[in-house]
Scaffold this motif. Structure first.
Motif, PDB file in Angstrom:
ATOM      1  N   PHE A  92       0.717  -1.227  -0.046  1.00 53.36           N
ATOM      2  CA  PHE A  92       0.002   0.211  -0.081  1.00 53.36           C
ATOM      3  C   PHE A  92       0.761   1.050  -0.033  1.00 53.36           C
ATOM      4  N   ARG A  93       1.949   1.162   0.775  1.00 49.35           N
ATOM      5  CA  ARG A  93       2.822   2.178   0.802  1.00 49.35           C
ATOM      6  C   ARG A  93       3.684   2.600  -0.646  1.00 49.35           C
ATOM      7  N   THR A  94       3.842   1.582  -1.324  1.00 55.65           N
ATOM      8  CA  THR A  94       4.444   1.644  -2.489  1.00 55.65           C
ATOM      9  C   THR A  94       3.575   1.967  -3.603  1.00 55.65           C
ATOM     10  N   PHE A  95       2.365   1.194  -3.670  1.00 56.79           N
ATOM     11  CA  PHE A  95       1.586   1.240  -4.833  1.00 56.79           C
ATOM     12  C   PHE A  95       0.461   1.850  -4.722  1.00 56.79           C
ATOM     13  N   GLY A  96      -0.233   1.696  -3.432  1.00 53.23           N
ATOM     14  CA  GLY A  96      -1.559   2.199  -3.474  1.00 53.23           C
ATOM     15  C   GLY A  96      -1.737   3.787  -3.066  1.00 53.23           C
ATOM     16  N   ARG A  97      -0.856   4.149  -1.891  1.00 50.80           N
ATOM     17  CA  ARG A  97      -1.236   5.390  -1.339  1.00 50.80           C
ATOM     18  C   ARG A  97      -0.790   6.512  -2.693  1.00 50.80           C
ATOM     19  N   PRO A  98       0.295   6.250  -3.332  1.00 51.51           N
ATOM     20  CA  PRO A  98       0.631   7.219  -4.506  1.00 51.51           C
ATOM     21  C   PRO A  98      -0.734   7.480  -5.597  1.00 51.51           C
ATOM     22  N   ARG A  99      -1.462   6.190  -5.748  1.00 52.16           N
ATOM     23  CA  ARG A  99      -2.583   6.371  -6.577  1.00 52.16           C
ATOM     24  C   ARG A  99      -3.811   6.547  -5.925  1.00 52.16           C
ATOM     25  N   HIS A 100      -4.001   6.618  -4.552  1.00 51.93           N
ATOM     26  CA  HIS A 100      -5.012   6.885  -3.861  1.00 51.93           C
ATOM     27  C   HIS A 100      -4.820   7.642  -2.717  1.00 51.93           C
ATOM     28  N   PRO A 101      -4.558   9.197  -3.022  1.00 58.27           N
ATOM     29  CA  PRO A 101      -3.603   9.769  -1.879  1.00 58.27           C
ATOM     30  C   PRO A 101      -4.768  10.230  -0.778  1.00 58.27           C
ATOM     31  N   GLN A 102      -6.147  10.243  -1.008  1.00 56.05           N
ATOM     32  CA  GLN A 102      -7.040  10.542   0.104  1.00 56.05           C
ATOM     33  C   GLN A 102      -7.760   9.321   0.547  1.00 56.05           C
ATOM     34  N   LEU A 103      -7.345   8.149   0.369  1.00 54.36           N
ATOM     35  CA  LEU A 103      -8.073   6.918   0.753  1.00 54.36           C
ATOM     36  C   LEU A 103      -7.643   6.538   2.037  1.00 54.36           C
ATOM     37  N   LEU A 136       6.607  -2.502  12.792  1.00 47.31           N
ATOM     38  CA  LEU A 136       7.836  -2.750  13.716  1.00 47.31           C
ATOM     39  C   LEU A 136       9.063  -3.004  12.882  1.00 47.31           C
ATOM     40  N   HIS A 137       8.930  -3.146  11.673  1.00 45.52           N
ATOM     41  CA  HIS A 137      10.405  -3.366  10.513  1.00 45.52           C
ATOM     42  C   HIS A 137      10.883  -1.865  10.048  1.00 45.52           C
ATOM     43  N   GLY A 138      10.465  -0.853  10.647  1.00 44.31           N
ATOM     44  CA  GLY A 138      10.744   0.365  10.442  1.00 44.31           C
ATOM     45  C   GLY A 138      12.294   0.638  10.387  1.00 44.31           C
ATOM     46  N   GLU A 139      13.078   0.326  11.204  1.00 42.74           N
ATOM     47  CA  GLU A 139      14.386   0.413  11.469  1.00 42.74           C
ATOM     48  C   GLU A 139      15.044  -0.313  10.448  1.00 42.74           C
ATOM     49  N   ARG A 140      14.543  -1.753  10.158  1.00 38.84           N
ATOM     50  CA  ARG A 140      15.051  -2.488   8.970  1.00 38.84           C
ATOM     51  C   ARG A 140      14.903  -1.830   7.518  1.00 38.84           C
ATOM     52  N   ALA A 174      12.145   5.543   3.608  1.00 37.78           N
ATOM     53  CA  ALA A 174      11.510   5.077   4.769  1.00 37.78           C
ATOM     54  C   ALA A 174      11.267   6.100   5.802  1.00 37.78           C
ATOM     55  N   HIS A 175      11.451   7.468   5.617  1.00 39.19           N
ATOM     56  CA  HIS A 175      11.304   8.499   6.654  1.00 39.19           C
ATOM     57  C   HIS A 175      10.067   9.510   5.747  1.00 39.19           C
ATOM     58  N   ARG A 176       9.378   9.081   4.954  1.00 41.90           N
ATOM     59  CA  ARG A 176       8.195   9.807   4.359  1.00 41.90           C
ATOM     60  C   ARG A 176       7.288  10.187   5.476  1.00 41.90           C
ATOM     61  N   GLY A 187      -3.342  14.156  12.921  1.00 48.01           N
ATOM     62  CA  GLY A 187      -2.408  13.568  13.855  1.00 48.01           C
ATOM     63  C   GLY A 187      -2.203  12.159  13.452  1.00 48.01           C
ATOM     64  N   GLY A 188      -1.191  11.620  13.185  1.00 47.05           N
ATOM     65  CA  GLY A 188      -0.875  10.190  13.529  1.00 47.05           C
ATOM     66  C   GLY A 188      -0.531   9.441  12.572  1.00 47.05           C
ATOM     67  N   GLY A 189      -0.991   8.334  12.377  1.00 50.76           N
ATOM     68  CA  GLY A 189      -0.480   7.112  11.380  1.00 50.76           C
ATOM     69  C   GLY A 189       0.481   7.278  10.911  1.00 50.76           C
ATOM     70  N   GLY A 190       0.911   6.101  10.056  1.00 53.10           N
ATOM     71  CA  GLY A 190       2.268   6.084   9.587  1.00 53.10           C
ATOM     72  C   GLY A 190       2.230   4.897   8.579  1.00 53.10           C
ATOM     73  N   THR A 191       3.131   4.853   7.650  1.00 49.67           N
ATOM     74  CA  THR A 191       3.269   3.663   6.705  1.00 49.67           C
ATOM     75  C   THR A 191       4.468   3.310   6.807  1.00 49.67           C
ATOM     76  N   GLY A 192       5.582   3.766   7.739  1.00 47.99           N
ATOM     77  CA  GLY A 192       6.837   3.007   7.568  1.00 47.99           C
ATOM     78  C   GLY A 192       7.407   2.720   8.834  1.00 47.99           C
TER      79      GLY A 192
END
Length: 309
Positions: free
Chosen positions: A192-203, A216-220, A229-231, A304-309
Motif C-alpha cells: 500500500f505504501r509503495t503502490f496504493g497511496r500514490p494512486r489513492h492519496p485521500q483513501l 515494527l520493521h521500520g528500522e530495517r 523510509a522517512h516519508r 495527527g498520527g498514523g504512519g506507513t513506515g
C-alpha cells in the motif's frame, strides 16, 4: 461518544444457506467448513447466533460492531458467477443486522465489478473490505483500482483483511493464522505504501491484525530504503488490534503513534482485550475505541498520527 469494534464476523442465515448450497470449496456440510487451503473446521452455531452476538456486543460496551465477510474463505477470489450468490447473500442480510451491528461491504477481486460494489455500498455499508493477497503488489493495485477509486470518491474507508491461505492441510490448525495471514498483512502494508497511496492519496485504510506487525520493521526499512523510509506520517492509515495484547499494541503505538490504532477484536475467533487501552491509559482507550474509529470511518475528528513506515 460511541465505542467501536471495527472487526467482527457473523454468518447470517442467507450466507450459511449459500455456503451449504455449494459442493466445492468454500462450502458448509452441516456446520463443517471446507475451504481450499485449510483443514475442515467445525463451526460453532452459537458463534453466529445474531441475538446472542448482539447481547455480547452490548456487554462489551460497544455502540457499533462492524461485521466483515470472512476473506480466508476465498469467496472474493471465485469467478463472478460463483461469487455473486455468496456476495448477494452476505450483503442482503448484513445490511439488515440489528444494532449495534454495521458491516463492511465485500467485492470479487478475480472479476472486478465496480458497479456491483457501488450497489452494495448504496445499502449503507461502512466501507469495503478486500483480501490482503489481492493488494500485495503493483498488479493487484492496478486490478483493484476501480474499487479503490470508488471508495475515495465516496469518502469511504478500505479494510484490508487476510485472504485465503495456501494449502495448510499437513500443518497444525493454527498455522494459517500465524504464518500466511501474517505474511499477507505484512506484504499488504508495504505494497500500500509503495503502490496504493500514490494512486489513492485521500483513501483512508485500516489493516487488520496490526498489519502483521509490519510497522515494527521500520528500522530495517530505514537501513534498506534510506530517505524513502522517512516519508511524512500518514494520518489516513490505521491498524486494528485483533488477536494482539499489550506488548504488541504498545510496540506498534511507539512505531506509529496513538492516532493510528483502532480497536478490532475478530470475534468470534478472538476475545476483545480485558483492558480497553491495553494498559496504556484512559486517553489511549478513548483514542482506540472512539476517536480513531470515528476518523477512520468518517474522516472527521482531526488529524495527527498514523504512519506507513
Amino acid at each position: 461518544m460511541i465505542n467501536v469494534d471495527v472487526h467482527q464476523h457473523l454468518w447470517t442465515d442467507s450466507f450459511v444457506a449459500a455456503l451449504r448450497a455449494r459442493t466445492e470449496p468454500p462450502f458448509l456440510d452441516g456446520w463443517t467448513l471446507h475451504t481450499a487451503g485449510e483443514p475442515p473446521y467445525e463451526v460453532s452455531p452459537a458463534d453466529h447466533d445474531t441475538a446472542r452476538r448482539a447481547e455480547q456486543a452490548v456487554a462489551d460496551g460497544l455502540g457499533r460492531a462492524l461485521i466483515s465477510l470472512s476473506s480466508p474463505l476465498g469467496v472474493e477470489w471465485l469467478p463472478s458467477a460463483e461469487a455473486r450468490p455468496l456476495l448477494d447473500a452476505y450483503h442482503e442480510d448484513a445490511a439488515e443486522l440489528p444494532r449495534p451491528f454495521g458491516a463492511w461491504a465485500a467485492a470479487g477481486v478475480r472479476d472486478i465489478d465496480a458497479g456491483a460494489t457501488a450497489g452494495y455500498l448504496d445499502l449503507g455499508f461502512a466501507g469495503l473490505q478486500l483480501p490482503a493477497n489481492a493488494l500485495a503488489d503493483a498488479a493487484g493495485y492496478a486490478r483493484c483500482a476501480p474499487l479503490l477509486d470508488l471508495l475515495q470518491d465516496r469518502n469511504l474507508p478500505l479494510f484490508v483483511h487476510p485472504g485465503p491461505a495456501a494449502d495448510a492441510s499437513l500443518r497444525p490448525g493454527w498455522w494459517p493464522a500465524m504464518v500466511p495471514y501474517v505474511q499477507q498483512m505484512h506484504a499488504a502494508w508495504f505494497a500500500f505504501r509503495t503502490f496504493g497511496r500514490p494512486r489513492h492519496p485521500q483513501l483512508r485504510v485500516c489493516f487488520a491484525l496490526l498489519a502483521g506487525l509490519a510497522p515494527l520493521h521500520g528500522e530495517r526499512f530505514a537501513a534498506r530504503a534510506g530517505a524513502e523510509a522517512h516519508r511524512e506520517t500518514d494520518p489516513n492509515t490505521f491498524v486494528e488490534t485483533s488477536s494482539y495484547g499489550p506488548r504488541a499494541v504498545e510496540a506498534i503505538t511507539r512505531a506509529l503513534g496513538t492516532p493510528a490504532i483502532v480497536q478490532g477484536s475478530d470475534r468470534p475467533y478472538a476475545e476483545p482485550p480485558q483492558t480497553p487501552g491495553f494498559g496504556l491509559g484512559g486517553a489511549a482507550a478513548y483514542a482506540f475505541r472512539i476517536a480513531n474509529p470515528r476518523r477512520l470511518l468518517t474522516g472527521e475528528g482531526g488529524g495527527g498520527g498514523g504512519g506507513t513506515g
